[in-house]
Write an enzyme that holds these catalytic residues in place. Structure first.
Site, PDB file in Angstrom:
ATOM      1  N   HIS A 150       0.830  -1.210   0.000  1.00 43.33           N
ATOM      2  CA  HIS A 150       0.000   0.000   0.000  1.00 43.33           C
ATOM      3  C   HIS A 150       0.866   1.261   0.000  1.00 43.33           C
ATOM      4  O   HIS A 150       0.511   2.267  -0.624  1.00 43.33           O
ATOM      5  CB  HIS A 150      -0.987   0.032   1.162  1.00 43.33           C
ATOM      6  CG  HIS A 150      -1.912   1.196   1.024  1.00 43.33           C
ATOM      7  ND1 HIS A 150      -2.986   1.189   0.164  1.00 43.33           N
ATOM      8  CD2 HIS A 150      -1.850   2.462   1.530  1.00 43.33           C
ATOM      9  CE1 HIS A 150      -3.561   2.379   0.161  1.00 43.33           C
ATOM     10  NE2 HIS A 150      -2.900   3.170   0.988  1.00 43.33           N
TER      11      HIS A 150
ATOM     12  N   ASP B  27       0.583   4.315  -2.628  1.00 40.15           N
ATOM     13  CA  ASP B  27       0.533   5.748  -2.304  1.00 40.15           C
ATOM     14  C   ASP B  27       1.643   6.517  -3.020  1.00 40.15           C
ATOM     15  O   ASP B  27       1.404   7.620  -3.536  1.00 40.15           O
ATOM     16  CB  ASP B  27       0.690   5.953  -0.787  1.00 40.15           C
ATOM     17  CG  ASP B  27      -0.598   5.717  -0.021  1.00 40.15           C
ATOM     18  OD1 ASP B  27      -1.691   5.718  -0.630  1.00 40.15           O
ATOM     19  OD2 ASP B  27      -0.508   5.539   1.211  1.00 40.15           O
TER      20      ASP B  27
ATOM     21  N   HIS C 158       2.848  10.869   2.363  1.00 39.70           N
ATOM     22  CA  HIS C 158       2.418  11.920   1.436  1.00 39.70           C
ATOM     23  C   HIS C 158       3.262  13.190   1.576  1.00 39.70           C
ATOM     24  O   HIS C 158       3.601  13.839   0.597  1.00 39.70           O
ATOM     25  CB  HIS C 158       0.948  12.253   1.677  1.00 39.70           C
ATOM     26  CG  HIS C 158       0.085  11.032   1.719  1.00 39.70           C
ATOM     27  ND1 HIS C 158       0.036  10.133   0.687  1.00 39.70           N
ATOM     28  CD2 HIS C 158      -0.743  10.551   2.677  1.00 39.70           C
ATOM     29  CE1 HIS C 158      -0.798   9.148   1.007  1.00 39.70           C
ATOM     30  NE2 HIS C 158      -1.271   9.382   2.202  1.00 39.70           N
TER      31      HIS C 158
HETATM   32 ZN   LIG Z   1      -3.085   5.249   0.863  1.00 39.18          ZN
END
Ligand SMILES: [Zn+2]
Length: 285
Positions: free
Chosen positions: A235, A239, A262
């Site tokens: 995952h 991302d 992020h």
């Molecule tokens: Zn995510």
């Protein structure tokens, strides 16, 4: 590779992970050279899906323009990147992209079923020419030119879950063609003891075991377990792919990161675009 859009409009509806609001989105075919952009139809605002429109990165990647936002864009952008779609309008009638099953699988499945539209001209791609690095107090990420044996985008991630989960690393070489099977099904995740804190921050209002892996005592609480043995790391790759697509181009090079998220990836893109010496935009015929 040529430019790609989609054949016909595709609708998705569902709850947003953080806001808990119900949202409808429609992916629509777009002309060449329009890129990927959001259209907040309830407020009449177009927001390009680009790194310089990122307004916050706390637990999700959020775009904004003139105080109007679209939240949690990363899984949908990851699906578009994985399918090589570079011209698409995303019409959205509320604040946050639906979380669906927590991965990009449903986006990938529906788009694949409905079909891609190959366009006339070749895609511009961004090839990394000089190492670029961003680090903060807990982690770092780098973009590096490919070594001669490598093609496409290559991702190497190391985790450190601070004892909350077994530390892992992952290497995905040449993501091209690898994305659907090895990455797209990996769900977002959270840690049981952090749920109360996140709720107190007005986050994860739409979160549940139907759209996220929840880890307690180093194990998933989800009754069917994991979809991949290292699903959390996969995952994280999902991302990274979505966040990197905010460059506005597919990237050719290596991404290496430790405890990335992020925030780190968006700041890495800011570093990348500080100098045109760092990259070369060209087409592969
Ligand atoms: Zn995510």
């Amino acid at each position: 590779m040529r430019n790609f859009s989609i054949q016909k409009p595709i609708s998705f509806s569902g709850v947003g992970l953080h806001s808990g609001v119900n949202t409808n989105i429609i992916l629509k075919p777009a002309e060449e050279n329009t890129g990927i952009f959001f259209n907040r139809t309830d407020l009449g605002k177009i927001i390009p899906a680009r790194w310089d429109h990122v307004v916050s990165t706390k637990f999700s990647t959020n775009l904004g323009l003139d105080d109007i936002e679209v939240k949690t864009v990363e899984h949908l952008l990851s699906a578009l990147a994985g399918l090589h779609i570079n011209n698409c309008e995303i019409s959205i009638d509320n604040l946050e992209v639906p979380i669906l099953d927590g991965s990009s699988k449903i986006f990938v499945d529906e788009i694949s079923k409905s079909g891609l539209k190959e366009q006339i001209n070749y895609q511009n791609i961004l090839e990394i020419k000089k190492p670029v690095r961003f680090e903060c107090d807990y982690g770092f990420a780098e973009l590096l030119p490919n070594e001669s044996v490598n093609e496409g985008l290559n991702i190497y991630l190391q985790s450190n879950f601070d004892g909350k989960y077994e530390d892992q690393d992952i290497t995905i070489q040449n993501l091209n063609g690898n994305y659907i099977d090895s990455i797209s099904k990996a769900r977002t995740f959270g840690f049981y003891h952090e749920i109360e804190y996140l709720k107190s921050q007005n986050l994860i209002k739409g979160g549940s075991l139907d759209n996220a892996i929840v880890i307690k005592d180093c194990k998933p609480l989800n009754k069917d377990g994991l979809r991949y043995e290292n699903e959390l790391m996969r995952h994280k790759v999902l991302d990274v792919v979505g966040d990197l697509y905010l460059a506005g181009y597919p990237i050719i090079g290596q991404y290496k990161g430790f405890k990335t998220g992020h925030f780190i990836t968006n700041n890495l893109l800011k570093e990348l675009f500080k100098s045109e010496d760092n990259y070369l935009i060209h087409q592969i015929h």
